[in-house]
Scaffold this motif. Structure first.
Motif, short mmCIF file in Angstrom:
data_model
loop_
_atom_site.label_atom_id
_atom_site.label_comp_id
_atom_site.label_asym_id
_atom_site.label_seq_id
_atom_site.Cartn_x
_atom_site.Cartn_y
_atom_site.Cartn_z
N PRO A 385 0.83 -1.21 0.00
CA PRO A 385 0.00 0.00 0.00
C PRO A 385 0.86 1.26 0.00
O PRO A 385 2.03 1.20 0.36
N LEU A 386 0.25 2.39 -0.36
CA LEU A 386 0.98 3.65 -0.35
C LEU A 386 1.25 4.11 1.08
O LEU A 386 2.25 4.77 1.35
N PHE A 387 0.34 3.81 1.99
CA PHE A 387 0.52 4.19 3.39
C PHE A 387 -0.21 3.17 4.27
O PHE A 387 -1.07 2.41 3.78
N VAL A 388 0.15 3.18 5.53
CA VAL A 388 -0.48 2.29 6.51
C VAL A 388 -0.88 3.14 7.73
O VAL A 388 -0.04 3.90 8.25
N ARG A 389 -2.15 3.03 8.19
CA ARG A 389 -2.56 3.71 9.42
C ARG A 389 -2.39 2.73 10.58
O ARG A 389 -2.96 1.63 10.58
N LEU A 390 -1.60 3.16 11.54
CA LEU A 390 -1.33 2.30 12.69
C LEU A 390 -2.45 2.40 13.72
O LEU A 390 -3.35 3.24 13.61
N SER A 391 -2.39 1.54 14.75
CA SER A 391 -3.46 1.47 15.75
C SER A 391 -3.60 2.75 16.55
O SER A 391 -4.69 3.07 17.03
N ASP A 392 -2.51 3.51 16.70
CA ASP A 392 -2.59 4.77 17.45
C ASP A 392 -3.01 5.94 16.58
O ASP A 392 -3.00 7.10 17.01
N GLY A 393 -3.34 5.71 15.29
CA GLY A 393 -3.79 6.76 14.40
C GLY A 393 -2.69 7.39 13.56
O GLY A 393 -2.97 8.18 12.65
N SER A 394 -1.43 7.07 13.83
CA SER A 394 -0.32 7.62 13.04
C SER A 394 -0.25 6.96 11.66
O SER A 394 -0.80 5.88 11.45
N ILE A 395 0.44 7.66 10.73
CA ILE A 395 0.56 7.20 9.34
C ILE A 395 2.00 6.78 9.07
O ILE A 395 2.95 7.51 9.43
N SER A 456 4.59 9.25 10.75
CA SER A 456 4.18 10.59 11.18
C SER A 456 3.18 10.47 12.31
O SER A 456 2.19 9.73 12.22
N GLU A 457 3.44 11.21 13.41
CA GLU A 457 2.56 11.16 14.56
C GLU A 457 1.32 12.04 14.37
O GLU A 457 0.37 11.94 15.14
N ALA A 458 1.35 12.89 13.35
CA ALA A 458 0.20 13.76 13.10
C ALA A 458 -0.97 12.93 12.59
O ALA A 458 -0.81 12.05 11.75
#
Length: 489
Positions: A385-395, A456-458
């Protein structure tokens, strides 16, 4: 009305009709005669230099350090390198090869604009090896008349021994030609030992066999047919030439009308027109393609100048001025006939254009070589995938980086990434130092591939953010940069 006579069949002795004529004329055996003169000497010098370079260049050594090959010119296909003395070309620098091909083509065009088929007459491999084969043939079987006589007579034991020796030497030359070629792709002394002890790779023997066969066939048998029928350059150069290009030209303003030496002397004493050409056919006898230059510029003529030497030798014997055949133009021949001044314009817009382009391309290549860096960085973003969203909401985005160390010693590199704040950097194939940089250790003259993960934490981000990758050589301080994008929903 009387009946028309019935057509009679053509007897075996009757002349054939036009429809029965062969489509292609049979090949006429050519026996070039040896000649001495200025252009023959030039050809011998060029032959010695070019063959000397080709056969012995692989054995020249060049010290590049302990971690690099010591052969001055080496095409290392296994490791994807091309070494030319102090220059090392990597696969991603193939544009240098493109530049060399452009320079070669432009130089060929320039030579054609100045003096026609100079390449064909003096530098073409077909011409050089054919000249060498002819020299062997003359040394063993004799010159033109002797070879023609032997071919007409019944084969004797002596003639058979001479032909056997000739073909053996031809095969040895062809074999060494193929052997020299493979030496450019491996360490020459080592490969020579392996070939002699039958330890070399099967592919090396295959290529030696192929080049031995092609050299023996093309230079020993096909000869002028390669220049006349197989090579595309005569057709191309005919479209590139102009009226100012010098070509081997029969100066018919001086040579015509032809006649025997005695007849022409009588005509001159009577004040009647008499040419310098005595119809001796020496220009035809020495021509390696069998061309009669007195018929004008022809596709078969390789512009070697041997007919000039032959004609000058005859002119010297009969006491007439030299250069009845010379590098000239038809335009100048007509100008002399009309009592007009000759025009020689080697420097003209066409030649200046070629010289200018050669200078520009050469300067670009030299400048690029002088300023090129010893490190190379390549960055490739994950496609799926181009990006993955982690469980804490970070990318998180994944990248594959490739670092090339073109130095001959081991180097440490630091990778930093800018353009996005509040990020975390992880690397597989390296380590993270105290300053948060990715540090990679790359061996001498090697390429390292590593996996970089940027998180990224944002929680809210633009769909695409510019990232700036900076690779710093911790030894020399050289910097390589590459840009990519951080993807988000």
């Amino acid at each position: 009305m009387a009946d028309a006579p019935l057509p009679q069949p053509i007897s075996p002795t009757s002349p054939a009709s036009a429809d029965d004529a062969p489509l292609f004329a049979p090949r006429k055996q050519i026996y070039p005669q040896a000649v001495k003169g200025r252009f023959r000497t030039i050809k011998w010098i060029v032959l010695a230099i070019t063959l000397g370079i080709y056969y012995f260049l692989p054995f020249i050594r060049w010290d590049r350090g302990p971690n690099a090959p010591s052969q001055a010119i080496l095409i290392d296909l296994a490791n994807g390198r091309f070494y030319f003395f102090f220059i090392e070309i990597w696969p991603q620098e193939v544009y240098y090869l493109t530049g060399l091909l452009v320079l070669a083509a432009l130089t060929l065009f320039l030579m054609n604009a100045v003096a026609g088929r100079l390449w064909c007459g003096y530098l073409c491999p077909q011409t050089v090896w054919t000249d060498l084969f002819y020299a062997v043939e003359r040394f063993i079987e004799g010159d033109r008349r002797e070879r023609m006589r032997k071919d007409k007579e019944k084969l004797t034991a002596k003639a058979l021994a001479q032909k056997t020796l000739k073909h053996f030497i031809w095969l040895m030359i062809a074999w060494w030609t193929g052997g020299a070629w493979v030496l450019y792709f491996s360490d020459a002394p080592t490969l020579v030992y392996e070939l002699a002890t039958f330890q070399a790779s099967f592919l090396a023997y295959v290529w030696i066999g192929i080049l031995t066969f092609t050299t023996y066939t093309l230079a020993g048998f096909m000869r002028e047919q390669v220049c006349t029928f197989m090579c595309p350059w005569p057709r191309i150069q005919a479209a590139l030439t102009d009226e100012y290009a010098l070509n081997v030209t029969y100066r018919y303003d001086r040579g015509e009308p032809r006649g025997s030496m005695k007849k022409n002397e009588v005509l001159r004493k009577q004040g009647l027109p008499a040419g310098d050409c005595i119809d001796c056919d020496q220009c035809v006898a020495v021509c390696p393609t069998g061309v009669d230059i007195r018929k004008g510029l022809q596709l078969d003529c390789i512009q070697c100048g041997l007919c000039i030497d032959a004609c000058n030798n005859v002119m010297a014997k009969i006491g007439r001025p030299s250069d009845l055949i010379a590098y000239d133009t038809d335009m100048n021949v007509k100008a002399r006939m009309d009592r007009q001044p000759e025009v020689r314009r080697i420097v003209r817009p066409r030649t200046l254009f070629y010289v200018g382009i050669i200078a520009v391309v050469g300067a670009i290549m030299i400048g690029s070589l002088a300023m090129r860096q010893s490190s190379y960085l390549s960055v490739m973003h994950d496609r799926n995938p181009l990006f993955v969203r982690l469980s804490d909401g970070s990318i998180r985005n994944g990248f594959t980086i490739r670092v090339a160390n073109k130095n001959l010693d081991e180097r440490r590199y630091a990778l930093t990434i800018n353009g996005l704040s509040h990020t975390k950097l992880d690397i597989v194939g390296g380590e993270i130092d105290q300053e948060g940089r990715a540090v990679l250790l790359v061996g001498p003259d090697q390429t390292l591939e590593a996996r970089v993960l940027i998180t990224s934490e944002a929680i809210v981000l633009p769909s695409s953010t510019d990232l700036h990758f900076t690779l710093t050589d911790l030894t020399s301080g050289d910097v390589a940069r590459m840009n990519d994008h951080f993807k988000a929903p």
